[in-house]
Design an enzyme around this catalytic site. Structure first.
Site, mmCIF file in Angstrom:
data_model
loop_
_atom_site.group_PDB
_atom_site.id
_atom_site.type_symbol
_atom_site.label_atom_id
_atom_site.label_comp_id
_atom_site.label_asym_id
_atom_site.label_seq_id
_atom_site.Cartn_x
_atom_site.Cartn_y
_atom_site.Cartn_z
ATOM 1 N N TYR A 359 47.272 32.193 -10.144
ATOM 2 C CA TYR A 359 45.857 32.049 -9.780
ATOM 3 C C TYR A 359 45.112 33.373 -9.705
ATOM 4 O O TYR A 359 43.959 33.389 -9.303
ATOM 5 C CB TYR A 359 45.699 31.426 -8.386
ATOM 6 C CG TYR A 359 46.497 30.185 -8.093
ATOM 7 C CD1 TYR A 359 46.338 29.029 -8.857
ATOM 8 C CD2 TYR A 359 47.367 30.144 -7.020
ATOM 9 C CE1 TYR A 359 47.047 27.880 -8.549
ATOM 10 C CE2 TYR A 359 48.085 28.996 -6.706
ATOM 11 C CZ TYR A 359 47.922 27.874 -7.482
ATOM 12 O OH TYR A 359 48.624 26.743 -7.160
ATOM 13 N N CYS A 386 61.592 39.566 -15.992
ATOM 14 C CA CYS A 386 61.335 40.002 -17.360
ATOM 15 C C CYS A 386 59.999 39.494 -17.878
ATOM 16 O O CYS A 386 59.951 38.762 -18.875
ATOM 17 C CB CYS A 386 62.481 39.545 -18.253
ATOM 18 S SG CYS A 386 64.056 40.133 -17.643
#
Ligand SMILES: *Cc1c(COP(=O)(O)O)cnc(C)c1O
Length: 459
Positions: A359, A386
């Protein structure tokens, strides 16, 4: 460019954002409910969620009191129901704390329902939400005598009626209405405009039809209306529009079916402060305005005042919890404008806080293991995953002398952090400890590799 924050402001632990008991001890280390976070981290390794139990209980009590009949004279004929939205954070011991104060629990899956029951919530104080509850979930909830079912589709009305008929019971039903309001918050967490998966549309006439079907069905009992307009809401404007539309619907229902709306559930979404500039309305004021708004709407239409209900999640648990991390590496980069920014990598990341990536959420962070008088350094707190989007705090200031091994704490991580956590990259999810006056209780154990690998038959 000089940083636009002072050393004092950078090191401040303001209770606008941090749990009430949070402060610095003589060593300058962060203390929660009387315990030095360095001490806590020796026994419970980072990343770790730490709950300030007294702060939580005070907030729960404030919510209960703000909506209680006693606080509103003759406007409320029944005590307002507060259902804690357990998707924000749940564990059986946590539910026990909430339930002890008289709160009910809002669940959206069988898993959340099982934890609510295990935590000692009486089934009559549970509301069951969800736009796609399975037949098994509905049957389980009926068997457990759950007090309220918020129905979300015509399919569900039929399914619930069928199960109720088979079991010879008559469940109480709230009709979830999409009132057509866009709460002032991020698109992905606003849930009341019409182009969304939840609820019966008012505009399309579906809400009226849903009520008609529930009233006509001898297996179901209409308990009232429900609307949830969004999340991280700072004022009453959206709630007022929703209440107005629901009052109009209530009036139509009373005229058409000669039934009163017993309960008006306006959902959750009350906002909290993540950063200094966040300014949510205090619940005392919010509740008093809301009761007045509903009272006026219903009584001027000649309708009986319904029992009110709310479902705060974030506002109950969000501010009471922090996440403690250990710094692993740092990396200074030069920005295009010549400024410097330092990547501060910690031992968690998007697996324990997905809200920043999801968000663009903002958080406040502080150096927690000591007090530094070094100059503020523009920083970005990142995790060990990652993804370059693995960011916990996008822009913040930490002292220039920050080194690997330092502890940092992120504030207001109680809601939608641990509950949305994942095992991405096969990490073990963090534990959660609750601290009450120096006493530590582990309310969720940190996962082990055995937990992570348990579903892999080859391991
Ligand atoms: C998510 C949700 C809540 C709680 O929202 P918060 O923003 O955490 O207060 C309440 N009711 C329903 C139906 C929800 O989906």
């Amino acid at each position: 460019m000089a940083p636009n924050i002072s050393i004092a402001a950078m090191n401040e632990i303001s209770d606008h954002i941090w749990p009430k008991s949070a402060n610095r001890n003589n060593d300058g280390a962060l203390v929660i409910s009387g315990l030095d976070v360095r001490e806590i981290s020796h026994k419970y390794p980072t990343p770790l969620f730490i709950l300030d139990e007294t702060d939580l209980i005070n907030r729960v009590q404030k919510y209960m009191k703000s909506f209680s009949k006693a606080s509103h004279g003759n406007k409320l004929t029944k005590e307002t129901k507060i259902f804690y939205a357990s998707k924000a954070f749940t564990s059986s011991l946590f539910i026990k704390l909430i339930v002890n104060e008289g709160m009910g629990v809002d669940v959206a899956t069988e898993g959340e329902l099982r934890v609510a029951l295990a935590g000692g919530c009486k089934p009559e104080n549970i509301v069951f939400h969800g736009n796609n509850k399975s037949l098994e979930e509905l049957a389980f909830a009926i068997e457990k005598k759950v007090g309220l079912f918020a129905v979300d589709s015509f399919f569900e009305i039929a399914r619930l009626a069928q199960i109720a008929n088979e079991k010879g019971v008559k469940p109480n039903v709230l009709v979830r209405v999409t009132a057509g309001i866009e709460a002032h918050t991020h698109e992905f967490v606003a849930t009341a405009h019409e182009d969304q998966k939840f609820g019966f549309s008012l505009a399309a006439g579906d809400a009226d039809e849903a009520v008609r079907r529930v009233v006509k069905d001898e297996n179901l009992q209409l308990a009232g209306l429900h609307s949830h307009i969004g999340s991280q809401i700072f004022d009453n404007k959206g709630f007022e529009i929703a209440a107005t539309r629901l009052a109009e619907l209530a009036l139509r229902i009373t005229k058409e079916h000669n039934v009163q709306i017993e309960m008006l559930n306006l959902g959750g979404g009350m906002g909290i402060a993540y950063i200094d500039s966040d300014a949510p309305l205090a619940i005392e004021q919010m509740s008093s305005e809301l009761v007045d708004i509903v009272y006026k709407l219903f009584t001027t239409n000649g309708l009986a005042m319904p029992q009110l209900a709310f479902e705060p999640g974030r506002a109950i648990v969000g501010p009471s919890m922090i996440t403690l991390y250990t710094v692993g590496t740092t990396k200074k980069i030069e920005l295009e404008n010549g400024d410097k920014r330092t990547y501060v990598a910690v031992d968690g990341g998007m697996s324990d806080n997905i809200r920043t990536a999801l968000y663009g959420a903002q958080y406040s962070v502080t150096l927690a293991s000591r007090l530094s008088k070094a100059e503020p350094m523009l920083s970005r707190i990142v995790g060990k995953h990652c993804e370059s989007g693995d960011i916990i705090v996008k822009d913040c200031y930490l002292p220039e002398d920050l080194v690997p091994g330092d502890l940092v704490a992120v504030a207001a991580t109680g809601a939608y952090n641990r509950s949305m956590s994942s095992q991405y990259n096969l990490v073990t999810r963090p534990g959660v400890v609750s601290i009450n006056n120096k006493k530590i209780t582990e309310i969720l154990r940190k996962e082990t590799y055995e937990d992570v690998f348990i579903t892999d038959p080859g391991l």
